[in-house]
Scaffold this active site. Sequence first.
Site, PDB file in Angstrom:
ATOM      1  CB  VAL A   8      -0.939   0.084   1.228  1.00  0.00           C
ATOM      2  CG1 VAL A   8      -1.995  -0.978   1.201  1.00  0.00           C
ATOM      3  CG2 VAL A   8      -0.156   0.053   2.523  1.00  0.00           C
ATOM      4  CB  SER A   9       0.661   4.508  -1.615  1.00  0.00           C
ATOM      5  OG  SER A   9       1.362   3.935  -2.695  1.00  0.00           O
ATOM      6  CB  THR A  10       0.878   5.082   4.265  1.00  0.00           C
ATOM      7  OG1 THR A  10       1.708   6.175   3.824  1.00  0.00           O
ATOM      8  CG2 THR A  10       1.748   3.908   4.614  1.00  0.00           C
ATOM      9  N   GLY A  11      -0.905   6.805   2.160  1.00  0.00           N
ATOM     10  CA  GLY A  11      -1.860   7.903   2.046  1.00  0.00           C
ATOM     11  C   GLY A  11      -3.159   7.531   1.369  1.00  0.00           C
TER      12      GLY A  11
END
Length: 196
Positions: A8-11
């Site tokens: 995942v891309s945390t944002g």
Amino acid sequence: MLYGYIRVSTGTQALHGYSLEEQKQALINAGVEEKRIFEDAGTGTNFQRDGWINLTKAVREGDAIVCYSMDRLGRNFNEIVLNMNALEKNGINIKTIREAVNTETAAGRMVAQIFSAVAEMEHALILERTAAGREAAKRSGKVCNRPKTYTMRKARKALEYREQGWTIDDIAVRLKTSHAGVYRMLKDAKKERENS
């Protein structure tokens, strides 16, 4: 042996239903043991993907990597294709849940080949546009050569790693450079080999 990879891309993980937990549960439902699921979370071009690196060290010929979707294999189209090709070269199959891709089947291999063909075309178009831009800059008197930040020895090492099936991510981490730096090194090392 089935292995899993989640990223995942945390944002944006919560916004698009791509949370690590949701992906992990989908992989477990697909038959992957939780202890064989590798994960990464982070953003940025210099973000080091330890989960992916450890996964590529764990898998062996005949194993399969299961992902929730194709876009988990890389941050952009070219990276996805490069990672797919490196895995395929080492006899490792790819399965995705969302797109139902399975490179163990003829249809799955065809999808992978289509991805590769599109990536090659995209790369060729980028090179064309870059060359045209460089020519226009030269005509206007601008200097376009970027100074090298690496040695040919390092470039040869990058090519050696690539031919062993390492991903661009792995090489960038090992040689402490960017993805663009790895591509430049590979190009120079191949050119040197052709001219020798």
